[in-house]
Design a protein around this motif. Structure first.
Motif, PDB file in Angstrom:
ATOM      1  N   UNK A  37       2.064   6.519 -13.848  1.00 34.93           N
ATOM      2  CA  UNK A  37       1.044   5.782 -14.594  1.00 34.93           C
ATOM      3  C   UNK A  37      -0.305   6.424 -14.298  1.00 34.93           C
ATOM      4  N   UNK A  38      -1.020   6.824 -15.348  1.00 35.77           N
ATOM      5  CA  UNK A  38      -2.306   7.506 -15.175  1.00 35.77           C
ATOM      6  C   UNK A  38      -3.417   6.655 -15.777  1.00 35.77           C
ATOM      7  N   UNK A  39      -4.453   6.376 -14.977  1.00 37.68           N
ATOM      8  CA  UNK A  39      -5.531   5.517 -15.455  1.00 37.68           C
ATOM      9  C   UNK A  39      -6.833   5.874 -14.758  1.00 37.68           C
ATOM     10  N   UNK A  40      -7.931   5.808 -15.509  1.00 36.62           N
ATOM     11  CA  UNK A  40      -9.255   5.871 -14.905  1.00 36.62           C
ATOM     12  C   UNK A  40      -9.608   4.482 -14.373  1.00 36.62           C
ATOM     13  N   UNK A  41     -10.291   4.455 -13.249  1.00 36.63           N
ATOM     14  CA  UNK A  41     -10.665   3.171 -12.660  1.00 36.63           C
ATOM     15  C   UNK A  41     -11.685   2.487 -13.559  1.00 36.63           C
ATOM     16  N   UNK A  42     -11.903   1.181 -13.386  1.00 37.53           N
ATOM     17  CA  UNK A  42     -12.887   0.474 -14.211  1.00 37.53           C
ATOM     18  C   UNK A  42     -14.255   1.147 -14.155  1.00 37.53           C
ATOM     19  N   UNK A  43     -14.868   1.281 -15.321  1.00 34.93           N
ATOM     20  CA  UNK A  43     -16.183   1.896 -15.408  1.00 34.93           C
ATOM     21  C   UNK A  43     -16.169   3.407 -15.487  1.00 34.93           C
ATOM     22  N   UNK A  44     -15.002   4.038 -15.427  1.00 33.00           N
ATOM     23  CA  UNK A  44     -14.897   5.494 -15.452  1.00 33.00           C
ATOM     24  C   UNK A  44     -14.360   5.951 -16.797  1.00 33.00           C
ATOM     25  N   UNK A  45     -15.180   6.717 -17.519  1.00 36.00           N
ATOM     26  CA  UNK A  45     -14.805   7.186 -18.855  1.00 36.00           C
ATOM     27  C   UNK A  45     -14.372   8.649 -18.884  1.00 36.00           C
ATOM     28  N   UNK A  46     -14.541   9.390 -17.779  1.00 34.19           N
ATOM     29  CA  UNK A  46     -14.209  10.821 -17.761  1.00 34.19           C
ATOM     30  C   UNK A  46     -12.702  10.998 -17.614  1.00 34.19           C
ATOM     31  N   UNK A  47     -12.019  11.083 -18.726  1.00 34.01           N
ATOM     32  CA  UNK A  47     -10.558  11.105 -18.695  1.00 34.01           C
ATOM     33  C   UNK A  47      -9.943  12.487 -18.918  1.00 34.01           C
ATOM     34  N   UNK A  93      -7.319  10.713  -7.571  1.00 39.19           N
ATOM     35  CA  UNK A  93      -7.788  11.948  -8.181  1.00 39.19           C
ATOM     36  C   UNK A  93      -9.257  11.869  -8.534  1.00 39.19           C
ATOM     37  N   UNK A  94      -9.954  12.995  -8.390  1.00 43.52           N
ATOM     38  CA  UNK A  94     -11.354  13.058  -8.782  1.00 43.52           C
ATOM     39  C   UNK A  94     -12.299  13.111  -7.599  1.00 43.52           C
ATOM     40  N   UNK A  95     -13.502  13.679  -7.811  1.00 39.69           N
ATOM     41  CA  UNK A  95     -14.478  13.811  -6.720  1.00 39.69           C
ATOM     42  C   UNK A  95     -15.029  12.491  -6.224  1.00 39.69           C
ATOM     43  N   UNK A  96     -14.875  11.427  -6.984  1.00 38.65           N
ATOM     44  CA  UNK A  96     -15.382  10.142  -6.534  1.00 38.65           C
ATOM     45  C   UNK A  96     -14.723   9.629  -5.268  1.00 38.65           C
ATOM     46  N   UNK A  97     -13.504  10.089  -4.971  1.00 36.28           N
ATOM     47  CA  UNK A  97     -12.773   9.624  -3.792  1.00 36.28           C
ATOM     48  C   UNK A  97     -13.086  10.431  -2.544  1.00 36.28           C
ATOM     49  N   UNK A  98     -13.864  11.500  -2.656  1.00 35.34           N
ATOM     50  CA  UNK A  98     -14.136  12.345  -1.500  1.00 35.34           C
ATOM     51  C   UNK A  98     -14.809  11.532  -0.394  1.00 35.34           C
ATOM     52  N   UNK A  99     -14.303  11.688   0.817  1.00 37.65           N
ATOM     53  CA  UNK A  99     -14.874  10.979   1.963  1.00 37.65           C
ATOM     54  C   UNK A  99     -14.426   9.550   2.087  1.00 37.65           C
ATOM     55  N   UNK A 111     -14.424   9.870 -11.249  1.00 37.59           N
ATOM     56  CA  UNK A 111     -15.314  11.028 -11.276  1.00 37.59           C
ATOM     57  C   UNK A 111     -16.509  10.823 -10.352  1.00 37.59           C
ATOM     58  N   UNK A 112     -16.973   9.583 -10.203  1.00 41.42           N
ATOM     59  CA  UNK A 112     -18.167   9.291  -9.415  1.00 41.42           C
ATOM     60  C   UNK A 112     -17.831   8.351  -8.264  1.00 41.42           C
ATOM     61  N   UNK A 113     -18.639   8.441  -7.200  1.00 36.60           N
ATOM     62  CA  UNK A 113     -18.428   7.572  -6.040  1.00 36.60           C
ATOM     63  C   UNK A 113     -18.662   6.111  -6.390  1.00 36.60           C
ATOM     64  N   UNK A 114     -19.580   5.849  -7.320  1.00 36.23           N
ATOM     65  CA  UNK A 114     -19.870   4.464  -7.685  1.00 36.23           C
ATOM     66  C   UNK A 114     -18.688   3.794  -8.372  1.00 36.23           C
ATOM     67  N   UNK A 115     -17.829   4.596  -9.017  1.00 33.17           N
ATOM     68  CA  UNK A 115     -16.671   4.019  -9.711  1.00 33.17           C
ATOM     69  C   UNK A 115     -15.462   3.877  -8.797  1.00 33.17           C
ATOM     70  N   UNK A 116     -15.353   4.742  -7.790  1.00 30.75           N
ATOM     71  CA  UNK A 116     -14.186   4.720  -6.905  1.00 30.75           C
ATOM     72  C   UNK A 116     -14.180   3.434  -6.089  1.00 30.75           C
ATOM     73  N   UNK A 117     -13.080   2.710  -6.140  1.00 31.13           N
ATOM     74  CA  UNK A 117     -12.950   1.440  -5.422  1.00 31.13           C
ATOM     75  C   UNK A 117     -11.713   1.492  -4.543  1.00 31.13           C
ATOM     76  N   UNK A 118     -11.910   1.650  -3.240  1.00 28.48           N
ATOM     77  CA  UNK A 118     -10.781   1.678  -2.316  1.00 28.48           C
ATOM     78  C   UNK A 118     -10.028   0.350  -2.282  1.00 28.48           C
TER      79      UNK A 118
END
Length: 346
Positions: A220-230, A308-314, A276-283
């Motif tokens: 299952x592939x999905x962008x997190x809420x608020x993330x449009x870069x698919x 997946x994506x740079x938003x999860x870095x760190x 794609x962004x740290x603000x969208x990544x939700x652990x």
């Protein structure tokens, strides 16, 4: 990968013949027929606005190079839209120069990581040339040429190399040019992104028949809420389809409630969450999905979660997968499916 009829036709019709002719230098008569204007008009534009051929043969014979053709095509589009000829000539000439600069940016763009074994078989010079051609076509807003070049890259090299070595460098080059040029090139980025998405979606084919009941669920592939870069997620989806692995693609900005409902209904083996962004990544969301269960009591399953994506870095995700590239993600997922039961169970 087998070509579709439309893809196969892209490189064999009059456009390809015209490209070969342009590569050798078009005569004024041939260019006039191609553009639908008279030779007198071309000579007049050359004399009045300085948009003549870069190469002139012996005597008065003109030979029009591919760059000349691009300028004249833009000139025709602009004048047809009502732009005064003098302004159209300046804009068309500047656009050709911008295309060259953007193509140079694409050549120097990083590919986002170490070269893979698959891409190592592709000469770097060939990749740079493909990026240059794609960038020039995008700046000219030449949709047929963009479509043709993307289809050829996928057909010739497969999804991984086409994405990492052709699509991504060109997209990065357009993005950098947009960022440094104010509001210019927005239309170029939109056109290029749409055609990249279209090229990737042509590679996705639903499996003909469902697997056996005991087979692992889909990815299952999905962008997190608020993330449009698919687009990166679309590339992964296309790569999985190329390998024959089952997928369910949900695209951009999937609400958390809808994502949870999809997981419990489908019972996926793996859930890929793109940020794609740290603000969208939700652990917390990723942890919630990792703990989702389905099935009857005593035989419940849980998904493996891939971030997946740079938003999860760190952002550590215990027990969660963190691929570094498209090829890495495909290798990991292929390995999981080869084991037969990638999903956790209780």
């Amino acid at each position: 990968m087998e070509k579709t009829a439309s893809q196969a036709d892209l490189g064999t019709g009059p456009r390809q013949s015209a490209s070969r002719e342009a590569g050798a230098g078009l005569t004024t008569g041939a260019l006039a027929r191609r553009l639908g204007v008279s030779p007198t008009t071309l000579r007049s534009w050359d004399r009045r606005y300085g948009i003549g051929p870069e190469v002139r043969g012996e005597g008065r014979h003109r030979r029009w190079t591919p760059r000349d053709v691009a300028v004249l095509e833009a000139m025709c589009r602009l004048t047809s839209a009502g732009v005064p000829p003098a302004e159209a000539a300046r804009t068309a000439s500047r656009g050709a120069d911008d295309a060259v600069a953007l193509a140079d940016d694409a050549e120097a763009a990083p590919t986002g990581g170490a070269r893979t074994r698959a891409s190592g078989t592709l000469p770097l010079g060939d990749v740079r040339q493909e990026c240059r051609g794609l960038a020039r076509a995008a700046v000219r807003l030449d949709a047929p040429a963009v479509e043709q070049q993307l289809a050829s890259a996928v057909d010739d090299h497969g999804i991984v190399v086409a994405w990492q070595e052709v699509m991504v460098p060109t997209l990065h080059a357009v993005g950098r040019k947009w960022a440094s040029s104010g509001d210019r090139y927005v239309e170029v980025e939109h056109l290029l992104s749409w055609h990249v998405s279209s090229a990737l979606r042509r590679c996705t084919r639903p499996l003909g028949t469902p697997g056996p009941a005991h087979a692992p669920g889909p990815v299952l592939l999905a962008c997190v809420p608020g993330e449009q870069h698919s687009l990166p997620l679309e590339a992964l989806n296309a790569g999985l389809c190329e390998l024959g692995l089952p997928t369910r693609m949900f695209g951009g900005a999937v609400p958390a409630e809808a994502l949870t409902a999809a997981v419990t209904r489908i019972g996926p083996a793996v859930v890929v969450l793109w940020a794609q962004t740290r603000s969208a990544a939700s652990l917390p969301l990723a942890q919630h999905i990792a703990g989702a269960q389905w099935g009857v009591r005593g035989a419940r399953g849980r998904p493996v979660v891939m971030l997946g994506g740079p938003g999860w870095l760190g952002r550590p995700g215990p027990g969660m997968l963190r691929p570094t590239s498209l090829k890495d993600a495909l290798d990991v997922l292929t390995g999981l499916y080869s084991q037969g039961t990638p999903a956790g169970s209780q």
